[in-house]
Design a protein around this motif. Structure first.
Motif, PDB file in Angstrom:
ATOM      1  N   UNK A   1      83.837  64.821  -9.055  1.00  0.00           N
ATOM      2  CA  UNK A   1      83.589  66.366  -9.456  1.00  0.00           C
ATOM      3  C   UNK A   1      83.358  66.097  -7.892  1.00  0.00           C
ATOM      4  N   UNK A   2      84.887  66.387  -7.084  1.00  0.00           N
ATOM      5  CA  UNK A   2      85.305  66.568  -5.573  1.00  0.00           C
ATOM      6  C   UNK A   2      84.695  68.172  -5.184  1.00  0.00           C
TER       7      UNK A   2
ATOM      8  N   UNK B   1      79.986  61.828  -1.419  1.00  0.00           N
ATOM      9  CA  UNK B   1      81.538  62.562  -1.064  1.00  0.00           C
ATOM     10  C   UNK B   1      82.284  61.401  -1.002  1.00  0.00           C
ATOM     11  N   UNK B   2      82.451  59.706  -0.236  1.00  0.00           N
ATOM     12  CA  UNK B   2      83.546  59.747  -0.757  1.00  0.00           C
ATOM     13  C   UNK B   2      83.944  59.122  -1.921  1.00  0.00           C
ATOM     14  N   UNK B   3      83.055  58.331  -2.871  1.00  0.00           N
ATOM     15  CA  UNK B   3      83.831  58.009  -4.153  1.00  0.00           C
ATOM     16  C   UNK B   3      84.314  59.300  -4.772  1.00  0.00           C
ATOM     17  N   UNK B   4      83.450  60.594  -5.287  1.00  0.00           N
ATOM     18  CA  UNK B   4      84.333  61.266  -5.427  1.00  0.00           C
ATOM     19  C   UNK B   4      85.607  61.969  -4.298  1.00  0.00           C
TER      20      UNK B   4
ATOM     21  N   UNK C   1      93.593  62.379 -16.083  1.00  0.00           N
ATOM     22  CA  UNK C   1      92.341  63.688 -16.373  1.00  0.00           C
ATOM     23  C   UNK C   1      91.032  63.686 -16.491  1.00  0.00           C
ATOM     24  N   UNK C   2      90.685  62.414 -17.934  1.00  0.00           N
ATOM     25  CA  UNK C   2      89.338  63.096 -18.002  1.00  0.00           C
ATOM     26  C   UNK C   2      88.109  62.013 -16.828  1.00  0.00           C
ATOM     27  N   UNK C   3      89.402  61.164 -16.045  1.00  0.00           N
ATOM     28  CA  UNK C   3      88.003  59.966 -15.312  1.00  0.00           C
ATOM     29  C   UNK C   3      87.651  61.618 -14.373  1.00  0.00           C
ATOM     30  N   UNK C   4      89.152  62.639 -13.679  1.00  0.00           N
ATOM     31  CA  UNK C   4      88.746  63.782 -12.766  1.00  0.00           C
ATOM     32  C   UNK C   4      87.749  64.565 -13.353  1.00  0.00           C
ATOM     33  N   UNK C   5      87.467  64.772 -14.793  1.00  0.00           N
ATOM     34  CA  UNK C   5      85.988  65.478 -14.986  1.00  0.00           C
ATOM     35  C   UNK C   5      84.902  65.098 -15.195  1.00  0.00           C
ATOM     36  N   UNK C   6      84.320  63.627 -15.244  1.00  0.00           N
ATOM     37  CA  UNK C   6      83.662  63.041 -15.369  1.00  0.00           C
ATOM     38  C   UNK C   6      82.891  63.186 -13.709  1.00  0.00           C
ATOM     39  N   UNK C   7      81.607  63.456 -14.175  1.00  0.00           N
ATOM     40  CA  UNK C   7      80.572  63.916 -12.511  1.00  0.00           C
ATOM     41  C   UNK C   7      80.961  63.278 -11.021  1.00  0.00           C
ATOM     42  N   UNK C   8      81.507  62.296 -11.426  1.00  0.00           N
ATOM     43  CA  UNK C   8      81.355  61.660  -9.950  1.00  0.00           C
ATOM     44  C   UNK C   8      82.395  61.699  -9.401  1.00  0.00           C
TER      45      UNK C   8
END
Length: 404
Positions: free
Chosen positions: A379-380, A331-334, A370-377
């Motif tokens: 996905x907040x 959770x902290x990482x996301x 934008x692409x980094x935010x769509x990686x599973x890590x």
């Protein structure tokens, strides 16, 4: 620009400090090549050579094979710094380095074959098996067929670890296969709007023989029973769960990119931009002061959270991870990824239309983010839902524990 020194700055070994300074020295060069590499859709030979010469690609190899045997703090700091030059370079550098940890799960004999090669140039790893990928047992090994997506680092690495679903000893699992890149094919299909230079193409295997010693079922591969862990039980790199590596390292790319975005905004955009129709210099706008201050604080907070994740991961390797520990770290990482993305989005909207011309660094950072935010890590929403459930004592609700 000043940012937090919390974390390893006082705790790195002499070797670690020297490594970080070598990495810091190449960041301007990485930045200068980033636009051309984006157009080429892969890192240049010059960038890969600089990463190798700085010790990045070999940072997690055993010292007996000329590696640095460096740890998780060095990995985070390296990825954070390189991503200030280029998020794509940070991404690929991290993968080429971190997948050595995947290889360390295999036997000493296999490690000697891979790491003992003077031309070893890193490993890529992917669990993204496309439909129809399969593996079957034959005498002395396995026959592997399939296609794997998002194979970051495949354009430069000498080995790959791919996993594929299989029924093994009466249970459904995944088989982790270590294969030479020279024996697979790269499908050059990576046409994207962000992280273009990662070259995260598909790789294909056709009737590829993989010897028994380079294939492990998932339950063994992620456990203390992995041959490489049993052979070196006290080594924290060997013992690191591979599904914790992503949550440890991936937020470093958006954090580094957001750090650079704030620098560009402060040092390049604000001194020269004015509001139209008599609105005055942007640098004198109280709205801009608030946006910049809020972004700076949010990025500082995100960085501090992720540094806690690095330390929490190290403690978990030493003492074990409870399900709640893993939820907390995930959770902290996301959240760190999400906050870094918010910072870049907020300042991009204040930077003016000219930053979207071809070759503008802030535009590239925004698209990469934008692409980094769509990686599973990153996905907040999913992290908040899943980790919130765990932290409330309700368990994973069907999510595979090994992948959490």
């Amino acid at each position: 620009m000043y940012m937090s020194k919390i974390g390893p700055a006082q705790g790195l070994s002499k070797e670690g400090q020297e490594f970080i300074e070598r990495v810091r020295a190449i960041v301007p060069n990485l930045r200068s090549r980033a636009h051309g590499e984006e157009k080429a859709r892969k890192l240049s030979a010059e960038t890969v050579k600089e990463l190798r010469d700085a010790g990045v690609i070999h940072m997690h190899l055993p010292k007996e094979f000329g590696g640095g045997e460096l740890g998780f703090w060095e990995h985070f700091e390296m990825s954070y710094l390189v991503s200030q030059g280029s998020a794509s370079a940070g991404w690929v550098a991290s993968f080429l380095a971190q997948c050595a940890i995947w290889i360390r799960k295999y036997s000493p004999k296999v490690q000697a074959e891979v790491f003992g090669d003077p031309d070893y140039n890193g490993c890529c790893g992917t669990n993204q098996a496309r439909e129809g990928s399969n593996i079957r047992k034959v005498d002395g090994g396995w026959i592997l067929n399939g296609r794997w997506g998002f194979s970051s680092g495949c354009m430069h690495s000498t080995w790959a670890v791919v996993s594929v679903g299989h029924e093994f000893e009466g249970r459904k699992t995944r088989m982790f296969c270590l294969v030479p890149m020279r024996e697979v094919e790269i499908d050059d299909m990576w046409y994207t709007s962000g992280l273009c230079a990662t070259g995260s193409n598909d790789i294909l295997a056709k009737d590829l023989f993989v010897p028994d010693e380079r294939v492990q079922d998932m339950e063994t591969y992620i456990s203390e029973e992995a041959p490489g862990v049993k052979a070196d039980p006290d080594n924290e790199l060997s013992r690191c769960p591979i599904f914790r590596i992503a949550a440890l390292g991936h937020p470093a790319y958006p954090l580094g990119a957001a750090h650079r975005a704030l620098e560009i905004f402060r040092e390049d955009i604000l001194p020269r931009r004015a509001r139209y129709w008599g609105g005055g210099p942007l640098l004198q706008s109280s709205t801009i002061h608030r946006i910049f201050g809020a972004g700076y604080a949010k990025l500082r907070a995100a960085e501090m959270m992720q540094r806690e994740v690095v330390e929490g991961t190290i403690q978990g390797i030493r003492n074990g991870f409870s399900l709640e520990d893993r939820a907390d770290l995930t959770l902290l990482s996301a959240t760190a990824v999400d906050w870094a993305a918010e910072v870049v989005g907020d300042i991009t909207r204040q930077a003016g239309g000219s930053i979207h011309f071809d070759g503008q660094e802030l535009d590239r950072i925004n698209r990469d983010m934008l692409m980094l935010g769509n990686h599973s890590t990153g996905d907040v929403n999913y992290a908040e839902e899943t980790c919130g459930r765990v932290l409330l004592g309700l368990g994973l609700e069907g999510r595979i524990p090994a992948f959490f």
